[in-house]
Motif scaffolding. Structure first.
Motif, PDB file in Angstrom:
ATOM      1  N   MET A   1       0.847  -1.186   0.000  1.00  0.00           N
ATOM      2  CA  MET A   1       0.000   0.000   0.000  1.00  0.00           C
ATOM      3  C   MET A   1       0.884   1.239   0.000  1.00  0.00           C
ATOM      4  N   TYR A   2       0.556   2.186  -0.854  1.00  0.00           N
ATOM      5  CA  TYR A   2       1.341   3.406  -0.982  1.00  0.00           C
ATOM      6  C   TYR A   2       1.201   4.265   0.269  1.00  0.00           C
TER       7      TYR A   2
ATOM      8  N   LYS B   1      -2.163   0.258   8.153  1.00  0.00           N
ATOM      9  CA  LYS B   1      -1.413  -0.252   7.001  1.00  0.00           C
ATOM     10  C   LYS B   1      -1.714  -1.736   6.809  1.00  0.00           C
ATOM     11  N   LYS B   2      -1.729  -2.484   7.892  1.00  0.00           N
ATOM     12  CA  LYS B   2      -2.017  -3.915   7.808  1.00  0.00           C
ATOM     13  C   LYS B   2      -3.449  -4.150   7.340  1.00  0.00           C
ATOM     14  N   ILE B   3      -4.397  -3.393   7.897  1.00  0.00           N
ATOM     15  CA  ILE B   3      -5.805  -3.518   7.484  1.00  0.00           C
ATOM     16  C   ILE B   3      -5.947  -3.194   6.001  1.00  0.00           C
ATOM     17  N   GLY B   4      -5.275  -2.143   5.573  1.00  0.00           N
ATOM     18  CA  GLY B   4      -5.346  -1.749   4.164  1.00  0.00           C
ATOM     19  C   GLY B   4      -4.782  -2.818   3.243  1.00  0.00           C
ATOM     20  N   GLU B   5      -3.664  -3.385   3.615  1.00  0.00           N
ATOM     21  CA  GLU B   5      -3.042  -4.423   2.785  1.00  0.00           C
ATOM     22  C   GLU B   5      -3.916  -5.665   2.699  1.00  0.00           C
TER      23      GLU B   5
ATOM     24  N   ASN C   1      -7.070  -5.798   2.823  1.00  0.00           N
ATOM     25  CA  ASN C   1      -8.269  -5.524   2.025  1.00  0.00           C
ATOM     26  C   ASN C   1      -7.963  -4.940   0.649  1.00  0.00           C
ATOM     27  N   GLY C   2      -6.707  -4.957   0.266  1.00  0.00           N
ATOM     28  CA  GLY C   2      -6.340  -4.525  -1.080  1.00  0.00           C
ATOM     29  C   GLY C   2      -6.404  -3.034  -1.322  1.00  0.00           C
TER      30      GLY C   2
ATOM     31  N   LYS D   1      -7.438   9.334   9.058  1.00  0.00           N
ATOM     32  CA  LYS D   1      -7.398   8.649   7.767  1.00  0.00           C
ATOM     33  C   LYS D   1      -7.972   7.242   7.891  1.00  0.00           C
ATOM     34  N   THR D   2      -8.286   6.654   6.750  1.00  0.00           N
ATOM     35  CA  THR D   2      -8.741   5.267   6.701  1.00  0.00           C
ATOM     36  C   THR D   2      -8.310   4.652   5.380  1.00  0.00           C
ATOM     37  N   PRO D   3      -8.149   3.339   5.304  1.00  0.00           N
ATOM     38  CA  PRO D   3      -7.802   2.707   4.026  1.00  0.00           C
ATOM     39  C   PRO D   3      -8.909   2.914   2.993  1.00  0.00           C
ATOM     40  N   GLU D   4      -8.510   3.186   1.765  1.00  0.00           N
ATOM     41  CA  GLU D   4      -9.473   3.397   0.679  1.00  0.00           C
ATOM     42  C   GLU D   4      -9.894   2.046   0.104  1.00  0.00           C
ATOM     43  N   THR D   5     -10.933   1.507   0.687  1.00  0.00           N
ATOM     44  CA  THR D   5     -11.411   0.192   0.279  1.00  0.00           C
ATOM     45  C   THR D   5     -12.904   0.084   0.569  1.00  0.00           C
TER      46      THR D   5
END
Length: 411
Positions: free
Chosen positions: A1-2, A27-31, A33-34, A169-173
């Motif tokens: 993830m960028y 970062k882990k959650i984002g990775e 969930n793609g 912030k939150t992961p974009e998914t």
């Protein structure tokens, strides 16, 4: 993830221990969930709010993050208090429970939470706009935010929501991506009239069972649909299923038409909902059909001032049966309005107890030994048997009031 240069600095610990932990988790959650990146959010709504669901581990975790310097950088509200916020002793809350609840509250307060203690933050405390990215956890509020307001949020979990609040912030998914928000199942309502109040909860309960986590597109809803009706519908759907978004044609901002709601998706599945379906669902929401009622509980999600006034009007000067407890759960704002309007005292004189900033699901009520709980809440009817340890009768608010006065419910 960028990650941006600033996010990398946070991950390296240059901004402090708590932001570093939050970045590691997101970062882990984002990775997993793609997600390709983190995106800024406008607000957070926490679900680490009640000792009944947080337990000792949740209390310890909240205190640890606060001690590490965790501070919220975006407006962050919180779900209902784990006990009556005005008088927990009168609610027979065990002392040991209260101690842990207060510890949990102190920890999130240290992080800078806005202490609204409500499952309906959208009633003025935390109101996102159409298209806003947010990170909310309360299931009913998530469904409402996506469905009614057109905001964008996934169904976050405890601790992850705290991390979102710290970083802003939150992961974009998931629901943050437009392509994931299109309808998957068409629901045709074959009821040629305006819904009765209880039917919104029954519809939500039925759709939760049918859809699971799929996005339904509801077509054919008629009449003047109040915000309270939508609150009840979304809460029931998010309880009996994992619904995070319903497109209600003509109501949901992204569903001005069936075609807009489905976007690029082809309609491959269709459900027909009739009046008989709602009546059968109402039966399914009950563990008993009639009999003695020793506990009437309203306010899951918490009651608005409009709903409190409605109960007052339905009582019409009558008193609650001496062998029946009648409780209304509401947030501090609605309670304050009821006091200013002179309604709270009149309700209490009639035998109604208003419980502040909590609800029957997340507060300990086993000490009361209630046998049968009657409610107008689809969410309560789903969780009640396990969380309250009672039989459940689901009915309209009108029937709930009548049962509270008579002490019995006869279909």
């Amino acid at each position: 993830m960028y990650l941006t240069d600033e996010e990398k600095q946070i991950l390296d610990g240059q901004k402090g221990e708590a932001p570093q932990l939050a970045m590691e988790i997101l970062k882990k959650i984002g990775e997993i969930n793609g997600a390709k990146r983190l995106i800024p959010i406008k607000s957070v709504h926490l679900v680490l709010h009640a000792y009944k669901s947080a337990f000792d581990a949740g209390v310890d975790a909240a205190e640890k993050i606060a001690e590490m310097g965790g501070r919220f950088t975006v407006p962050t509200t919180i779900d209902p208090y784990g006990m009556d916020a005005e008088n927990w002793r009168a609610a027979r809350t065990p002392e040991s429970y209260a101690v842990q609840q207060i510890r949990l509250a102190n920890a999130v307060m240290k992080m800078g939470v806005i202490p609204v203690w409500t499952c309906t933050p959208y009633y003025g405390f935390n109101l996102p706009k159409f298209g806003d990215h947010i990170a909310w956890s309360e299931s009913s509020a998530v469904a409402y935010a996506n469905t009614v307001l057109g905001a964008r949020t996934n169904r976050q979990t405890a601790i992850v929501d705290i991390c979102c609040g710290i970083l802003g912030k939150t992961p974009e998914t998931g629901m943050h991506l437009k392509e994931n928000r299109y309808g998957e199942v068409l629901i045709q309502l074959k009821i040629d009239r305006e819904f009765k109040s209880w039917e919104y909860s029954a519809l939500g309960y039925l759709l939760g069972k049918k859809l699971g986590s799929k996005i339904g597109v509801v077509n054919g809803m008629k009449g003047n649909v109040k915000n309270e009706n939508l609150k009840s519908l979304c809460a029931a759907a998010a309880a009996s299923g994992s619904v995070t978004l319903l497109h209600i044609v003509g109501i949901t901002p992204e569903a001005r038409s069936i075609e807009e709601a489905f976007g690029n998706n082809e309609i491959k599945e269709e459900l027909i909902i009739t009046e008989e379906d709602l009546l059968n669902t109402r039966d399914d929401m009950c563990t008993v059909k009639e009999g003695k009622v020793d506990f009437v509980a309203l306010g899951c999600p918490q009651y608005t001032i409009n709903e409190i006034v409605r109960v007052y009007e339905l009582l019409n000067g009558r008193k609650v049966h001496p062998e029946t407890a009648f409780w209304i759960y509401a947030n501090s704002y609605a309670i304050d309005l009821a006091e200013k309007m002179g309604i709270r005292k009149k309700l209490e004189d009639a035998g109604v107890v208003i419980r502040a900033e909590t609800c029957m699901i997340i507060s300990p009520i086993s000490e009361w030994g209630f046998k049968t709980l009657m409610t107008d809440s689809g969410k309560c009817s789903y969780y009640g048997p396990a969380e309250c340890g009672t039989e459940i009768i689901f009915a309209s608010v009108e029937e709930c009031v009548e049962a509270a006065v008579s002490g019995r419910y006869v279909r």
